[in-house]
Design an enzyme around this catalytic site. Structure first.
Site, PDB file in Angstrom:
ATOM      1  CG  ASP A  70      -0.218  -0.078   2.574  1.00 34.67           C
ATOM      2  OD1 ASP A  70       0.802  -0.675   2.774  1.00 34.67           O
ATOM      3  OD2 ASP A  70      -0.646   0.478   3.543  1.00 34.67           O
ATOM      4  CD  GLU A 133       4.200   0.921   7.246  1.00 36.81           C
ATOM      5  OE1 GLU A 133       4.861   1.002   8.368  1.00 36.81           O
ATOM      6  OE2 GLU A 133       3.992   1.631   6.382  1.00 36.81           O
TER       7      GLU A 133
HETATM    8 ZN   LIG Z   1       6.876   2.226   4.038  1.00 35.13          ZN
END
Ligand SMILES: [Zn+2]
Length: 383
Positions: A70, A133
């Site tokens: 992501d 994340e």
């Molecule tokens: Zn990162």
């Protein structure tokens, strides 16, 4: 099998839009590269987050590469020189959202792995990827690690491919992080007219006393591996639009980065004691604990990586515990963790970019590290 090209993988990943927490086509693409190499794929879906765990080999020491597919949003697309999901290469620089944070890191470790596995006789390599994340990170590696703990998954060393270098490739390896938590403390008083202060209780002076205490407190002097514990006040809120009213409450927000000389509980007790000294029990505290401090216990591997980085880049990297948190904070519960990746000075910015020769050098570093790690740990491996 011909080793894969880190530049091609990175460019392809950039062209697959995957703004957090969405993986887009990235994980399917990576599966299509890893399965022909002989990787076994496991997928974990928690809420709207996709996680992929690919493993190769059944015995010997186990190294896991950790990454996230992501990316953060692009900001104002008009400000980009090249469209953020086009993956344009100009003057040997590859542009696009995620170039260094961290599709480039993934491109480099997948290419390094493709180069080593035809020769790997006794050792296990895995790749763990999440799409959560950059967001809250609740349903990504954190939950996968729960599963790993339950089934006693054995990993010896995790290498996180986050961009750890500030200005040039080879400058910094992260071997741990300070702990981190956020606090909001609300001091309560009694609201009323400024002309009649004896009928009210203004919480602001008490809060100022509290802030003076915590701001001037020296928590520790740091350690060999860690900078000193640091408190940063991030907001003071009264929300009083008038000038003739004593407010009924005031709140302060602060963040603490702390060394292993403290625990979250010991620090929480310190702040609560000081708050009580200033305002008795007329306060409310909210705590959000982001991460405990940790450091890599596998010093041999940290030194090996340091040597390899030096040989390939000509730079002797600093072993550091500075910087923000990463998913390494979850993996540290089950294995040693080190972080080394690209140059992060354009991460999250307009025109995020990576030098293509950095992608190749990073691939070479990962490859050479794997090569020597498995040789040192198992003489029967030879490349
Ligand atoms: Zn990162």
């Amino acid at each position: 099998m011909i080793p894969l090209d880190p530049i091609v993988i990175t460019q392809s990943l950039i062209q697959m839009e995957s703004i957090t927490p969405h993986a887009g086509d990235t994980l399917n693409y990576l599966k299509s590269l890893l399965i022909p190499m002989g990787f076994t794929i496991e997928e974990f879906f928690f809420h709207d987050v996709s996680n992929l765990y690919a493993t190769f080999g059944n015995s010997g020491p186990h190294i896991c590469f950790l990454g996230h597919v992501d990316v953060v949003p692009i900001g104002n697309g008009d400000h980009w020189t090249y469209p953020p999901f086009s993956g344009v290469i100009h003057d040997d620089v590859l542009y696009g959202r995620g170039a260094v944070d961290m599709k480039g890191g993934i491109g480099s470790f997948v290419a390094a792995v493709s180069q080593i596995i035809p020769h790997l006789k006794n050792g296990k390599i895995s790749i763990l990827l999440t799409s959560d994340e950059e967001g809250p990170a609740h349903h990504g590696v954190k939950e996968v690690v729960h599963v790993f703990k339950e089934r006693n998954e054995k990993i010896d060393l995790c290498i996180v491919g986050e961009p750890t270098n500030l200005d040039q490739l080879g400058a910094m390896i992260k071997i741990g992080r300070r702990g981190s938590f956020n606090a909001t403390i609300k001091f309560k008083g009694v609201m009323g007219h400024v002309a009649y202060p004896t009928r009210c209780s203004n919480p602001i002076p008490s809060m100022l006393s509290f802030l003076a205490i915590i701001q001037n407190h020296i928590f520790d002097a740091g350690t060999d591996l860690f900078d000193p514990t640091h408190l940063e006040i991030t907001s003071i809120d009264v929300g009083n639009p008038t000038s003739n009213v004593i407010p009924g409450e005031v709140s302060v927000k602060f963040n603490v980065r702390y060394t292993p000389l403290h625990t979250f509980d010991s620090l929480k007790t310190f702040f609560e004691t000081k708050a009580f000294e200033c305002v008795n029990d007329q306060y409310e505290a909210t705590w959000i604990h982001g991460a405990e401090p940790f450091y890599c216990h596998d010093q041999t591997s940290a030194q090996l990586l340091q040597n390899v980085v030096h040989e390939i880049t000509g730079i002797n990297p600093v072993l550091s515990t500075t910087g923000g948190t990463s998913d390494g904070r979850f993996m540290k519960d089950i294995c040693s963790v080190m972080e080394f990746g690209l140059v992060g000075n354009t991460a999250h910015q307009i025109n995020e970019c990576v030098r293509v020769d950095d992608l190749v050098k990073l691939k070479d570093i990962y490859f050479e590290f794997l090569n020597r790690y498995f040789k040192n740990n198992q003489e029967s491996n030879s490349i």
